[in-house]
Scaffold this active site. Sequence first.
Site, PDB file in Angstrom:
ATOM      1  N   ASP A  87      -3.995   2.451  -5.335  1.00 11.76           N
ATOM      2  CA  ASP A  87      -2.593   2.493  -4.341  1.00 11.76           C
ATOM      3  C   ASP A  87      -2.293   1.256  -3.561  1.00 11.76           C
ATOM      4  O   ASP A  87      -1.564   1.102  -2.712  1.00 11.76           O
ATOM      5  CB  ASP A  87      -2.792   3.880  -3.399  1.00 11.76           C
ATOM      6  CG  ASP A  87      -4.053   3.669  -2.607  1.00 11.76           C
ATOM      7  OD1 ASP A  87      -4.905   2.795  -2.557  1.00 11.76           O
ATOM      8  OD2 ASP A  87      -3.985   4.564  -1.410  1.00 11.76           O
ATOM      9  N   GLU A  88      -3.165   0.190  -3.996  1.00 15.20           N
ATOM     10  CA  GLU A  88      -2.820  -0.916  -3.290  1.00 15.20           C
ATOM     11  C   GLU A  88      -2.911  -2.234  -4.174  1.00 15.20           C
ATOM     12  O   GLU A  88      -3.722  -2.268  -5.056  1.00 15.20           O
ATOM     13  CB  GLU A  88      -4.059  -1.345  -2.234  1.00 15.20           C
ATOM     14  CG  GLU A  88      -4.256  -0.334  -0.958  1.00 15.20           C
ATOM     15  CD  GLU A  88      -5.532  -0.661  -0.195  1.00 15.20           C
ATOM     16  OE1 GLU A  88      -5.186  -1.158   0.845  1.00 15.20           O
ATOM     17  OE2 GLU A  88      -6.586  -0.282  -0.615  1.00 15.20           O
TER      18      GLU A  88
ATOM     19  N   ASP B  89       1.074  -1.313   0.181  1.00 16.02           N
ATOM     20  CA  ASP B  89      -0.239  -0.226  -0.148  1.00 16.02           C
ATOM     21  C   ASP B  89       0.864   1.233  -0.032  1.00 16.02           C
ATOM     22  O   ASP B  89       1.673   1.379   0.774  1.00 16.02           O
ATOM     23  CB  ASP B  89      -0.895  -0.107   1.124  1.00 16.02           C
ATOM     24  CG  ASP B  89      -2.020   1.058   1.342  1.00 16.02           C
ATOM     25  OD1 ASP B  89      -1.982   1.834   0.276  1.00 16.02           O
ATOM     26  OD2 ASP B  89      -2.627   1.273   2.326  1.00 16.02           O
TER      27      ASP B  89
END
Length: 429
Positions: free
Chosen positions: A106-107, A11
């Site tokens: 974002d992960e 992340d």
Amino acid sequence: MAEERRFALVDCNNFYASCEKLFAPTLAGRPVVVLSNNDGCVVARSAEAKAIGIAMGVPWFKIAATAESQGVVALSSNYALYADMSNRVVEVLSAFTPDLEVYSIDESFLDLSGFRHLDLVTYACQIRKRVARWVGLPVCVGIGPTKTLAKLANHFAKKRPSFEGVCDLMSLDEPTLAHLFSETPVDEVWGVGRRIATRLSEMGIETVEALRRSDPVWIREQFSVVLSRTVRELNGASCLSLEAVTPPKQQIMASRSFGSLVFDVEDLREALAHHVSRAAEKLRFQGDEAGALTVMIRTNAFKPAEPQYQRTVTLPLATPTSDTLHLIAVAHRILDDIFRPGFAYHKAGIMLSELRPTTAQQANLFGLPPQDARRQAAMLAMDEINRKWGRGTVRASAAGHRAGWQMRRDRLSPAYTTSWSDLPTALAL
């Protein structure tokens, strides 16, 4: 006996704010917030902004004066920059495992089950260092035998400095795990939102450990099979597989609040043409065609003192299609029926539904009538040009050039990685 799985969740820390800081050295050490569409609310905060107490979701106009006096820098959402930086991170991660799921911008989940010969903490540290060196963004890594535990481990990696950015729950003994979970509120579990957490609390389940110790059958009876599966995942039983290929969307929506109130039907026509163009491009990318089109227009419901009007109409298409120009014509026909003059319109949008794979006949340009073949070839050529030279390079004339309906982004940073004209210029003196 099935082999124990090993998942990692990578992340990016404060992703939007970190992307902004990466290309602006003057922002180093300063509190930075990123604003939502039309520069409305705070949707991302740097560590410095969090430290001075700026809350997520707070309207910027309410805190602007105080925040700016504290040195806070507010920026408009730069979606082109964030999407490109996300792709760069994923490209780096793909070198560490062939099995990867991009969960969000974002992960990413990584399946590390085949790396039993490695020390996973050391491997995760290598991931962090390479992303930092090659892309310039900070990431944390959580490791666990299930996706739910990997996501929870990532929370610990971020929030507890003792883990130094990497938390492997599989390396902790049971008493340590129980203590850690007992200190963690139940709403930190993936998929446990505010409403579920409130109900769980009323039943005496307030921590991760309490949920882990719950009977999955009872949880299923009281809540759902999804939460029951979460309990099993918290106990190390992998119930959620890696989705290496993102499933096609069943509906495609495109809508946006206007930068300023819109009164003119021509502004609405251009806005709808813009939304249809974007949705149709996504439709063609996933190899589908739409069987129905919905158009929505509305005034600002948050201003009840003003005259209110909203309409949403869905029109089935005689022949399913992904043709941008045809879909724009249908959207405009719906708009002509539902538009009412004298109202201040705040938002417009469209939805493509009843999606199905493009038929083999339509996919074969040589099997189509000449006019249809030319139109489909034109759509494919437009997509290719826009992919190569940037979205909007070629577009339908109906999308126009009127600025009244465009989203307000007065604090937009340059598109450092996707626009030649936005590249910094170095001058030799």
